[in-house]
Design a protein around this motif. Structure first.
Motif, PDB file in Angstrom:
ATOM      1  N   ARG A 481       0.832  -1.202   0.000  1.00 43.27           N
ATOM      2  CA  ARG A 481       0.000   0.000   0.000  1.00 43.27           C
ATOM      3  C   ARG A 481       0.867   1.252   0.000  1.00 43.27           C
ATOM      4  N   ASN A 482       1.980   1.174   0.763  1.00 39.87           N
ATOM      5  CA  ASN A 482       2.879   2.325   0.814  1.00 39.87           C
ATOM      6  C   ASN A 482       3.494   2.600  -0.561  1.00 39.87           C
ATOM      7  N   LEU A 483       3.914   1.505  -1.252  1.00 37.31           N
ATOM      8  CA  LEU A 483       4.531   1.690  -2.574  1.00 37.31           C
ATOM      9  C   LEU A 483       3.506   2.247  -3.560  1.00 37.31           C
ATOM     10  N   SER A 485       0.778   4.003  -2.787  1.00 39.47           N
ATOM     11  CA  SER A 485       0.424   5.373  -2.432  1.00 39.47           C
ATOM     12  C   SER A 485       1.517   6.339  -2.891  1.00 39.47           C
ATOM     13  N   ASN A 486       2.818   5.955  -2.688  1.00 35.53           N
ATOM     14  CA  ASN A 486       3.919   6.810  -3.160  1.00 35.53           C
ATOM     15  C   ASN A 486       3.894   6.963  -4.674  1.00 35.53           C
ATOM     16  N   ALA A 487       3.649   5.816  -5.379  1.00 37.06           N
ATOM     17  CA  ALA A 487       3.633   5.867  -6.857  1.00 37.06           C
ATOM     18  C   ALA A 487       2.582   6.866  -7.324  1.00 37.06           C
ATOM     19  N   ALA A 488       1.429   6.878  -6.622  1.00 42.76           N
ATOM     20  CA  ALA A 488       0.371   7.807  -7.013  1.00 42.76           C
ATOM     21  C   ALA A 488       0.723   9.243  -6.636  1.00 42.76           C
ATOM     22  N   LYS A 489       1.309   9.403  -5.396  1.00 37.68           N
ATOM     23  CA  LYS A 489       1.607  10.765  -4.916  1.00 37.68           C
ATOM     24  C   LYS A 489       2.670  11.458  -5.772  1.00 37.68           C
ATOM     25  N   TYR A 490       3.687  10.688  -6.193  1.00 35.48           N
ATOM     26  CA  TYR A 490       4.829  11.311  -6.860  1.00 35.48           C
ATOM     27  C   TYR A 490       4.814  11.123  -8.388  1.00 35.48           C
ATOM     28  N   THR A 512       6.133   0.176 -10.356  1.00 41.62           N
ATOM     29  CA  THR A 512       6.821   1.152 -11.211  1.00 41.62           C
ATOM     30  C   THR A 512       5.887   2.305 -11.540  1.00 41.62           C
ATOM     31  N   ASP A 513       6.426   3.526 -11.405  1.00 37.27           N
ATOM     32  CA  ASP A 513       5.612   4.674 -11.816  1.00 37.27           C
ATOM     33  C   ASP A 513       6.381   5.472 -12.859  1.00 37.27           C
ATOM     34  N   ALA A 514       5.656   6.362 -13.516  1.00 34.37           N
ATOM     35  CA  ALA A 514       6.299   7.232 -14.504  1.00 34.37           C
ATOM     36  C   ALA A 514       6.279   8.645 -13.953  1.00 34.37           C
ATOM     37  N   PHE A 530      11.714   9.561   8.958  1.00 35.41           N
ATOM     38  CA  PHE A 530      11.335  10.981   8.842  1.00 35.41           C
ATOM     39  C   PHE A 530      12.011  11.725   7.691  1.00 35.41           C
ATOM     40  N   VAL A 531      12.726  11.010   6.811  1.00 33.55           N
ATOM     41  CA  VAL A 531      13.387  11.720   5.705  1.00 33.55           C
ATOM     42  C   VAL A 531      12.420  11.872   4.537  1.00 33.55           C
ATOM     43  N   ARG A 532      12.269  13.117   4.090  1.00 31.52           N
ATOM     44  CA  ARG A 532      11.455  13.416   2.914  1.00 31.52           C
ATOM     45  C   ARG A 532      12.338  14.210   1.971  1.00 31.52           C
ATOM     46  N   ILE A 533      12.253  13.938   0.689  1.00 28.95           N
ATOM     47  CA  ILE A 533      13.078  14.688  -0.255  1.00 28.95           C
ATOM     48  C   ILE A 533      12.298  15.948  -0.634  1.00 28.95           C
ATOM     49  N   GLU A 534      12.854  17.084  -0.209  1.00 33.65           N
ATOM     50  CA  GLU A 534      12.135  18.337  -0.460  1.00 33.65           C
ATOM     51  C   GLU A 534      12.593  18.940  -1.793  1.00 33.65           C
ATOM     52  N   SER A 537       8.811  20.088  -6.785  1.00 32.84           N
ATOM     53  CA  SER A 537       7.657  19.282  -7.188  1.00 32.84           C
ATOM     54  C   SER A 537       7.058  18.473  -6.049  1.00 32.84           C
ATOM     55  N   THR A 538       7.791  18.342  -4.897  1.00 27.15           N
ATOM     56  CA  THR A 538       7.220  17.526  -3.804  1.00 27.15           C
ATOM     57  C   THR A 538       6.713  18.365  -2.639  1.00 27.15           C
ATOM     58  N   GLN A 539       6.995  19.691  -2.672  1.00 29.30           N
ATOM     59  CA  GLN A 539       6.698  20.471  -1.463  1.00 29.30           C
ATOM     60  C   GLN A 539       5.210  20.543  -1.117  1.00 29.30           C
ATOM     61  N   GLY A 543       2.995  14.045   3.606  1.00 26.88           N
ATOM     62  CA  GLY A 543       3.584  12.742   3.966  1.00 26.88           C
ATOM     63  C   GLY A 543       4.287  12.846   5.294  1.00 26.88           C
ATOM     64  N   THR A 544       4.683  11.701   5.830  1.00 22.58           N
ATOM     65  CA  THR A 544       5.326  11.677   7.152  1.00 22.58           C
ATOM     66  C   THR A 544       6.818  11.363   7.069  1.00 22.58           C
ATOM     67  N   GLY A 545       7.253  10.807   5.945  1.00 22.78           N
ATOM     68  CA  GLY A 545       8.658  10.370   5.850  1.00 22.78           C
ATOM     69  C   GLY A 545       8.882   9.054   6.570  1.00 22.78           C
ATOM     70  N   LEU A 546       7.791   8.373   6.910  1.00 24.13           N
ATOM     71  CA  LEU A 546       7.935   7.114   7.659  1.00 24.13           C
ATOM     72  C   LEU A 546       7.762   5.886   6.769  1.00 24.13           C
ATOM     73  N   GLY A 547       7.016   6.051   5.649  1.00 26.36           N
ATOM     74  CA  GLY A 547       6.573   4.899   4.852  1.00 26.36           C
ATOM     75  C   GLY A 547       7.690   3.994   4.359  1.00 26.36           C
ATOM     76  N   LEU A 548       8.696   4.567   3.707  1.00 27.32           N
ATOM     77  CA  LEU A 548       9.738   3.709   3.127  1.00 27.32           C
ATOM     78  C   LEU A 548      10.605   3.074   4.207  1.00 27.32           C
ATOM     79  N   TRP A 549      10.856   3.856   5.279  1.00 25.28           N
ATOM     80  CA  TRP A 549      11.633   3.292   6.403  1.00 25.28           C
ATOM     81  C   TRP A 549      10.894   2.077   6.969  1.00 25.28           C
ATOM     82  N   LEU A 550       9.607   2.293   7.231  1.00 25.76           N
ATOM     83  CA  LEU A 550       8.790   1.220   7.795  1.00 25.76           C
ATOM     84  C   LEU A 550       8.768   0.013   6.851  1.00 25.76           C
TER      85      LEU A 550
HETATM   86  P1  ADP Z   1       6.382  10.166   2.523  1.00 27.76           P
HETATM   87  O1  ADP Z   1       5.936   9.725   1.191  1.00 27.76           O
HETATM   88  O2  ADP Z   1       5.335  10.060   3.557  1.00 27.76           O
HETATM   89  O3  ADP Z   1       7.069  11.476   2.508  1.00 27.76           O
HETATM   90  P2  ADP Z   1       8.146   7.874   2.393  1.00 27.76           P
HETATM   91  O4  ADP Z   1       9.055   7.313   3.403  1.00 27.76           O
HETATM   92  O5  ADP Z   1       7.123   6.977   1.842  1.00 27.76           O
HETATM   93  O6  ADP Z   1       7.505   9.163   3.045  1.00 27.76           O
HETATM   94  O7  ADP Z   1       9.013   8.431   1.210  1.00 27.76           O
HETATM   95  C1  ADP Z   1      10.148   9.206   1.512  1.00 27.76           C
HETATM   96  C2  ADP Z   1      10.452  10.168   0.373  1.00 27.76           C
HETATM   97  O8  ADP Z   1      10.864   9.413  -0.755  1.00 27.76           O
HETATM   98  C3  ADP Z   1       9.279  10.949  -0.098  1.00 27.76           C
HETATM   99  O9  ADP Z   1       9.143  12.138   0.674  1.00 27.76           O
HETATM  100  C4  ADP Z   1       9.622  11.230  -1.534  1.00 27.76           C
HETATM  101  O10 ADP Z   1      10.420  12.382  -1.620  1.00 27.76           O
HETATM  102  C5  ADP Z   1      10.443  10.045  -1.943  1.00 27.76           C
HETATM  103  N1  ADP Z   1       9.654   9.065  -2.711  1.00 27.76           N
HETATM  104  C6  ADP Z   1       9.044   7.969  -2.246  1.00 27.76           C
HETATM  105  N2  ADP Z   1       8.464   7.266  -3.238  1.00 27.76           N
HETATM  106  C7  ADP Z   1       8.696   7.960  -4.362  1.00 27.76           C
HETATM  107  C8  ADP Z   1       8.337   7.775  -5.738  1.00 27.76           C
HETATM  108  N3  ADP Z   1       7.614   6.712  -6.143  1.00 27.76           N
HETATM  109  N4  ADP Z   1       8.760   8.684  -6.635  1.00 27.76           N
HETATM  110  C9  ADP Z   1       9.492   9.744  -6.252  1.00 27.76           C
HETATM  111  N5  ADP Z   1       9.851   9.995  -4.971  1.00 27.76           N
HETATM  112  C10 ADP Z   1       9.468   9.112  -4.034  1.00 27.76           C
END
Ligand code: ADP
Length: 582
Positions: A481-483, A485-490, A512-514, A530-534, A537-539, A543-550
């Protein structure tokens, strides 16, 4: 040859005079019993060497012989008392020895012994000569052996000093006995040459035992250097808290200078650690210790520790084997103290970070649990409104409902991640593994994310055969679900998201996302809490920055992993791989 022998004689006299002068100067600096006895021991040896060179006839010869005898016994007695000043003799023993020596001296004088080895001696005189020699030898040998034994396990410099004094005196005893029992052979020039050379060699040995020069101390210390460096490294890197670090630091602090007692006072004036002393003594030292760093007479060293929270102190008291501290040891101790200061500050910092981390974890746990209840209620009522169970809604209200439901799903999903993350941090995650069909679990995860995936073109690539894996079904779905949700968000609306489930030695689920992609230098950081790439395009994306770590933690708890391949601007593929069921 006789010219050489007389030069040697003069050299020996000069060497003993210098040795005595140095010992007396050292005593004047320290003014204690220990230094007094050492100066007396060396001084009586010097007197012996000087008096034995004088000659006289008749009464004068006898007086000189008697002085020789008394000074000879005195040199043994002084060494024994030197030993007593740091390795105490029992009181009774000390008194018996003193009386014994006085009696032997009196008997020796009464027997009118002759200094001339060629003189005829009565059997009684011969026996008394042997008695005098044995008394002296015992007085000297006992401390010699005792100091040698005491040197074991002592710090390098102390060990070498104790051994130097032991060796010097042992050689002296051997020489006196050999000369005394050599009879006429003692007249032989070669014999005299050898004994003179030995006597001359004894002087520097005795000298370095009480005033070793810096270079020699440095040389003595070399074998310990590696051990010191290693323990300093361990001390600084692996000390769990400040008290433990301080306690460990004192071990080497006392070893470096040969101190007997030591303590460290913290910036707030409290005692952090102590060694070799009672609590009362420590309290007294904490209250009284004034810096005395530059004094050679110092028996208490106070080294300031410039800690971040203020100035602390390291206090070292010299031990029985260390007559005061040498300048170079003080310099070394200062260098050591600055490492200890850095170590203590590092531990403080680590402790502060740990307490902040704890506060963050506690907040995460409280916030997620507090949010969970109200969010369930909100989602429940929204669903009831949508189904019409709460009556008819106006068409305008009906139009905003899907958005409200999607947003509440989003928040619910964040809360779920937070709850799971706080469980993981508190070590409360226990996997409930079972054999499950990976495709079926993936379908369920996709199904639960329908609202989030709205507006994306989803393609699912299914395996030809069922793939089973040992997984915790709920946790597995959290990762997928996390993957998704991220694919859709980004990724932009309308773009494609591909899910590929396959087996290739491992069970793999790749999403895989485009979308926007991730720069190579950022990819390693993604999986940190808690790391988020700022970026621009992402600001605006929440998100919480927890999903990928978890997700990676969950994958690793299953003995698998979560990896990423991404090209900025082109999209990303996140692959979950888990071991297959055997
Ligand atoms: P969140 O999405 O809640 O910020 P995540 O731990 O899931 O936290 O992801 C950490 C960071 O990784 C995101 O803030 C985003 O910058 C980057 N990221 C995650 N998934 C993708 C993706 N599919 N495409 C681009 N960037 C991503």
């Amino acid at each position: 040859m006789s010219g050489l022998l007389s030069v040697l004689d003069w050299a020996i006299r000069a060497a003993f005079v210098l040795l005595t002068l140095a010992a007396v100067a050292d005593w004047i600096r320290h003014r204690d019993r220990r230094h007094a006895y050492l100066a007396l021991a060396f001084g009586s040896l010097m007197a012996l060497v000087v008096v034995s060179a004088l000659s006289g006839t008749g009464v004068l010869a006898q007086v000189l012989t008697d002085i020789d005898l008394v000074v000879f016994l005195l040199s043994g007695y002084a060494l024994l008392m030197f030993r007593d000043s740091f390795i105490s003799l029992a009181r009774r023993k000390r008194r018996a020895v003193t009386i014994g020596i006085l009696v032997v001296a009196a008997v020796g004088v009464a027997a009118q012994l002759s200094a001339d080895p060629r003189a005829q001696q009565s059997p009684l005189q011969a026996a008394i000569t042997v008695l005098v020699l044995l008394t002296w030898a015992l007085c000297v040998l006992e401390p010699t052996l005792r100091m040698w034994r005491a040197s074991r396990g002592r710090p390098a410099v102390e060990r070498a000093r104790l051994r130097a004094v032991s060796l010097g005196y042992a050689a002296l005893v051997a020489e006196v006995l050999v000369v005394s029992f050599a009879g006429t052979a003692a007249q032989n020039q070669t014999f005299t040459l050898v004994t003179s050379l030995v006597t001359l060699a004894i002087v520097p040995l005795l000298y370095v035992s009480f005033l070793p020069p810096s270079w020699l101390r440095w040389l003595w210390r070399q074998p310990e250097e590696d051990e010191f460096r290693k323990s300093l490294h361990d001390l600084l890197l692996y000390s769990p808290d400040r008290a433990t670090l301080a306690q460990r630091a004192l071990v080497w602090a006392t070893r470096l200078v040969g101190g007997a007692e030591a303590l460290i006072v913290d910036a707030d004036g409290t005692m952090l650690a102590s060694r070799g002393m009672t609590d009362d003594r420590a309290a007294e030292l904490v209250a009284n210790a004034q810096p005395e760093v530059n004094s050679r007479r110092a028996t208490t060293l106070v080294i300031p520790l410039h800690l971040q929270q203020g100035d602390g102190r390291m206090v070292i008291v010299s031990g029985p084997f260390t007559p005061g501290f040498g300048d170079d040891e003080v310099v070394r101790l200062r260098q050591y103290a600055s490492s200890v200061t850095a170590g203590l500050d590092r531990v403080s910092l680590t402790e502060r970070i740990a307490s902040l981390e704890k506060a963050k974890t506690d907040f995460l746990s409280v916030a997620s649990h507090e949010l969970r209840g109200p969010m369930t209620v909100i989602k429940g009522y929204l669903t009831m409104l949508e189904s019409g169970a709460l009556g008819e809604l106006s068409p305008r209200s009906m139009r905003v409902l899907p958005l409200l439901i999607a947003k509440s799903d989003e928040v619910n999903w964040m809360v779920e991640q937070m709850v799971e993350a706080s469980r993981l941090e508190e070590g409360r995650v226990v996997l409930k593994k079972q054999t499950a069909d990976v495709m079926e679990l993936t379908d369920r995860a996709i199904e639960s994310m329908r609202t989030v995936l709205t507006g994306r073109e989803l393609k699912v690539d299914r395996p030809s055969r069922v793939i089973n894996a040992e997984v915790d079904p709920d946790r597995f779905q959290i990762v997928i679900r996390n993957l998704l949700s991220n694919a859709a968000k980004y990724s932009p609306a309308g773009s494609a998201i591909k899910v590929l489930v396959s087996r290739n030695g491992w069970t793999r689920v790749a999403v895989t996302d485009a979308g926007i992609g991730i720069a190579p230098e950022e990819q390693a950081r993604l999986f940190t809490r808690f790391v988020r790439i700022e970026t621009q395009s992402t600001q605006h994306i929440s998100g919480t920055g927890l999903g990928l770590w978890l997700s990676r933690e969950i994958a690793r708890m299953h003995d698998g992993d979560l990896t990423v391949e991404s090209t900025p601007g082109a999209g990303s593929t996140f692959t979950l791989q888990l071991p297959l069921t055997r």
